[in-house]
Design an enzyme around this catalytic site. Sequence first.
Site, PDB file in Angstrom:
ATOM      1  N   HIS A   1       0.844  -1.203   0.000  1.00 13.22           N
ATOM      2  CA  HIS A   1       0.000   0.000   0.000  1.00 13.22           C
ATOM      3  C   HIS A   1       0.879   1.253   0.000  1.00 13.22           C
ATOM      4  CE1 HIS A   1       1.122   0.694   4.166  1.00 13.22           C
ATOM      5  NE2 HIS A   1       0.870  -0.590   4.392  1.00 13.22           N
TER       6      HIS A   1
ATOM      7  N   ASP B   1       4.123  -4.474   3.813  1.00 15.63           N
ATOM      8  CA  ASP B   1       5.566  -4.751   3.834  1.00 15.63           C
ATOM      9  C   ASP B   1       5.826  -6.173   4.315  1.00 15.63           C
ATOM     10  OD1 ASP B   1       4.768  -4.235   6.451  1.00 15.63           O
ATOM     11  OD2 ASP B   1       6.348  -2.781   6.883  1.00 15.63           O
TER      12      ASP B   1
END
Length: 453
Positions: A72, A354
């Site tokens: 994102h 991540d």
Amino acid sequence: VHLIPVNPVREDGLNPKSRKRIMPDLLTEPPAIDPLYEAHVYCNIPSIAERSMEGHAPHYFKLVSVQVLIRHGDRYPLYAIPKTKRPDIDCMLVPSRKPSHPQLEAFIKHMSKGSAAQMDGSLSSLPHFPSHSMCEMGELTQTGVVQHLRNGQLLREIYINKHKLLPSDWTAKQLYLETTGKSRTLQSALALLYTFLPDFDWKKINMRHQWSTIFCSGSCDCPMRNHYLEEEQRRQYSLRVKNNNLEKIYVDMAKIVGIPTRQLRASNPIDSLLCYFCHNVSFPCTKAGCIGMEHFKVIKRHQLEDERERQEKKLYFLYALLATHPLLNQTVNRLQRIAEGKKEEVFVLYSAHDVTLSPVLSALGITEARFPRFAARLVFELWQDGKRPKEHFIRILYNGADVTFQTSFCKDHYKRSSKPMCPLEKLVNFVKRDMFLIFNSTSYYDACHRRAL
């Protein structure tokens, strides 16, 4: 002029003695890690046009599938530093405010018409774009939307305009879209899709919900994966405890804020400080003083040292192999179907975090890669050889850089091949068989349930 002798360099440009160091042996020490430079890279602030290597192939090759895994975009922190004012950032989308994008206004209009889309489960209750005048915790910011509008535009120019991956009358079956249940991942996916397929028909959008951040779907039961993750967390803790400089910084910051050091550490201050840094907002102050750039640099430097040790110690690598197998297996199965002539799911988008991208990079053996920045993208391209149509090749790209031959399964192929790609079967063999060799196993189930040696 001082001529410096260097070790012979292999054809992939790396020093044969060490994959870690790109630099030849110099007379002086290489410069230390620059935590501020690395923080800027991590922020990924949209400015100059990005150069990318996506879509590069000999002219007789045909692009038949693209699978994209994104992190994102820029978000508001997930944690707050106790007793400080939260960073003052507006999450309303305002096209006249920087950073912006020529399509931002059209994107906002299009997103407000999205009721016809098929959204799995809880996704249907999430907003399609950020809209709070004071950002909520973890909310995508305007910077985050713009980062993915840029990603989508770049991929459109290459894959749609140049390579005609999808026809103008594409159907829902040609796309596969999946996101975790956070508004920031859904909104990042929609921003990228909007510039990739401008003014798309909402009825053709079927967004699947993935409850697991490692996208393990129905194959999440893996005790040994959890074992290696716990071992890795112990390694992290031990490195932190040994860092006296870091401890002094935490003590100093805790005094400024007026809380116990333990409580400050638990609030994960780097997450919050990165938001101040990326948005060029002054770090927080209290009557006892201000958190400053020196505090930030020491914590960021430790984070970078931790990443470096993580690569060396291999515990994370073992975790990553087991964590990412379900996702990589799904990817490989899809690529094989397309190589056999199926025309469905030729463009795939996974919108993730991540903690999704990082283990995938590690499992593939791409050790030189930086930790996933905001709006990072990892792309798998599948190509058909026009001269031998039964032969298929893959390219893997990370933030526009071709990392195909950094992967553990294609390093050696590079030395023997004239083609700038990796045979699909190399990736298939890696995912179906070779990933388990290090565990002395032949299957995912066996590797997950076999005790560590």
